[in-house]
Design an enzyme around this catalytic site. Structure first.
Site, mmCIF file in Angstrom:
data_model
loop_
_atom_site.group_PDB
_atom_site.id
_atom_site.type_symbol
_atom_site.label_atom_id
_atom_site.label_comp_id
_atom_site.label_asym_id
_atom_site.label_seq_id
_atom_site.Cartn_x
_atom_site.Cartn_y
_atom_site.Cartn_z
ATOM 1 N N THR A 259 0.869 -1.178 0.000
ATOM 2 C CA THR A 259 0.000 0.000 0.000
ATOM 3 C C THR A 259 0.910 1.235 0.000
ATOM 4 O O THR A 259 1.023 1.924 1.000
ATOM 5 C CB THR A 259 -0.919 0.036 1.235
ATOM 6 N N THR B 144 -0.821 -2.693 5.539
ATOM 7 C CA THR B 144 -1.089 -1.479 6.314
ATOM 8 C C THR B 144 -2.053 -0.616 5.509
ATOM 9 O O THR B 144 -1.730 -0.198 4.395
ATOM 10 C CB THR B 144 0.233 -0.718 6.559
ATOM 11 N N LYS C 100 -1.931 -0.516 13.771
ATOM 12 C CA LYS C 100 -0.716 -0.511 12.969
ATOM 13 C C LYS C 100 -0.228 0.907 12.675
ATOM 14 O O LYS C 100 0.937 1.240 12.884
ATOM 15 C CB LYS C 100 -0.964 -1.284 11.668
ATOM 16 N N CYS D 290 7.826 2.186 4.961
ATOM 17 C CA CYS D 290 6.719 2.141 5.926
ATOM 18 C C CYS D 290 6.507 3.460 6.658
ATOM 19 O O CYS D 290 5.517 4.150 6.418
ATOM 20 C CB CYS D 290 6.957 1.020 6.921
ATOM 21 N N LYS E 293 18.272 1.594 6.187
ATOM 22 C CA LYS E 293 18.801 1.155 7.473
ATOM 23 C C LYS E 293 19.698 -0.050 7.226
ATOM 24 O O LYS E 293 19.646 -0.651 6.151
ATOM 25 C CB LYS E 293 17.667 0.825 8.459
#
Ligand code: UGA
Length: 442
Positions: free
Chosen positions: A92, A128, A214, A270, A333
């Protein structure tokens, strides 16, 4: 051997979430069929090759494939027939024309599956999504599925972190199930029985609450990071040290030490898009004012990339044009090759626009970075990036960068100047080796 009494699972969408979920569920004994519209991805997975870098995943995938319990397909009819529980794991992303979530993959998947559902099943949403999506799916099933009276929708958000995806799936810190149907909740408890037996907390609630859990969790994490980065800005001008500050406040168990790492801020597929979509959904629901702070969290976060690039220009005496910059890290990351909304690549691009000769090295994100930032020179070794560099930028705190010996590394570069944009290095050791060291807010 497949236990016939066991629930049969499908996983729709094989990105980070779906590929890991499908493999993990098969590894604990379920018969799993996973589908994706991306045929290349399906054939890679089918051959035991991970389409992304995730520690431990490829090993688990190959091992699990040999059990015969894990299969990949592009055939929707097989999926509809196979599943007692269908896990919806499609992406999403942020819409290209605004801050909201792009639900086209959810709509396409449900649109394909619904008319083929001739039997009792549960649809378990893990993607999500904006609150209200489960309700939309329920209505769509009611209107389009032959077996609609025997189909329930549950929301079951996923909290896995890239880099720890396998561990987070098999040993999650909680399981959240949202549905009004006691039967559907019982089915989901059966799916997760072995994980629940480990003592994993279970929260049963409504679908809307589960959807919100979430985005609330990711918003809180993003806020925590922007909070400490705001403190870093204050520390910077006050001559204070944000790492000591974070250390000290973290001992208050109400605050905690985690996610108080000041630096370049958050990126990835995210946190950034989730806070934007959440704020947008709140606007639609008429409560935008209550989430206005998320705009500030986002602005603070994006601003870091510019200020840290400016810090590099200043450290190069106000002019970085023509200077050679070694950028250590491209992934958003460590332990990931994901460069979506990567702060590291943004900083490298800003410096490139300032006329610097930028060389980027990342231990895993070479290919993904090359695709995302074709204008940048992505090199294959740390030495190639650092040789004769006028300044080094530590942008992603991979272990191999943190472990660098400042003395030996200093031999390669032209000038011992480093910006530690993740506050991951020991300033004392680097300064002792003759480096002009600058961290963030310290
Ligand atoms: C995040 C959440 O942590 C997961 O719980 C969630 O399931 C996932 O999103 C998702 O929605 O699917 P992830 O995107 O893998 O997981 O990355 P994080 O570990 O949360 O890190 C996000 C970013 O924050 C990284 O760029 C990291 O460098 C940055 N960060 C993290 C900081 O700048 N400071 C910190 O102290 C911690």
């Amino acid at each position: 051997m497949v236990d016939d009494q066991r629930l049969r699972l499908t996983v729709i969408g094989t990105g980070y979430l779906g590929a890991v979920h499908a493999t993990a569920m098969a590894s604990i004994g379920f018969d799993v069929l996973a589908i994706d519209v991306d045929e290349r991805r399906i054939s890679m997975l089918d051959q035991g090759t991970a389409p992304f870098y995730e520690p431990g995943f490829e090993e688990l995938l190959s091992e699990t494939l040999t059990t015969g319990r894990l299969e990949f397909t592009t055939d929707w009819a097989r999926v509809a027939e196979h599943g007692d529980v269908h896990f919806l794991c499609v992406g999403t992303p942020q819409r290209t024309d605004g801050p909201g979530a792009d639900l086209s993959f959810v709509q396409a998947a449900v649109g394909k599956l619904a008319p083929l559902l001739n039997r009792q099943c549960v649809i378990a949403g893990k993607s999500t999504v904006p609150v209200g999506t489960a309700a939309w799916i329920t209505e769509h099933i009611a209107a389009n599925s032959p077996a609609h009276d025997h189909i329930e929708v549950v929301w079951n958000p996923e909290f896995l972190r890239e880099g720890f995806a396998v561990q987070d799936t098999l040993q999650p810190d909680r399981i959240v199930l949202g549905s009004d149907s006691p039967e559907a909740l019982a089915t989901m408890r059966e799916v997760y029985s072995s994980i629940l037996e480990q003592g994993t907390p279970l929260i049963e609630t409504t679908a809307a609450t589960a959807e919100l859990v979430k985005v609330a969790a990711n918003s809180f994490l993003a806020t925590k990071i922007s909070f400490i980065n705001a403190m870093a800005d204050v520390c910077e001008v006050a001559g204070a040290d944000v790492t000591d500050l974070a250390h000290a406040i973290g001992y208050d168990t109400r605050i905690g030490h985690r996610f108080l790492g000041a630096g370049l801020g958050f990126g990835g597929g995210c946190l950034p898009k989730d806070i934007r979509a959440f704020k947008h959904r709140a606007d639609e629901l008429g409560v935008g004012a209550s989430l206005r702070f998320l705009q500030e969290v986002d602005d603070l976060n994006t601003r870091r990339r510019r200020t840290i690039a400016e810090q590099a220009v200043e450290l190069c005496d106000g002019d970085i044009a023509g200077k050679t910059v070694a950028c250590l890290g491209a992934a958003f990351k460590p332990d990931s090759d994901d460069v979506r909304d990567s702060p590291a690549l943004t900083v490298a691009s800003i410096l490139d626009r300032h006329g610097a000769t930028v060389r980027v090295f990342d231990p895993q994100a070479h290919e993904t970075a090359q695709v995302a930032a074709p204008h940048l020179q992505i090199v294959k070794s740390l030495e190639e990036a650092a040789v004769d560099a006028d300044i080094v930028m530590l942008l992603t705190e991979w272990k191999q960068f943190v472990a660098l010996d400042p003395q030996a590394f200093g031999e390669i570069v032209a000038n011992r100047r480093i910006i530690d944009a993740r506050n991951a290095l020991d300033p004392v050791a680097w300064r002792a080796a003759g480096w002009e060291y600058q961290g963030i807010g310290r």
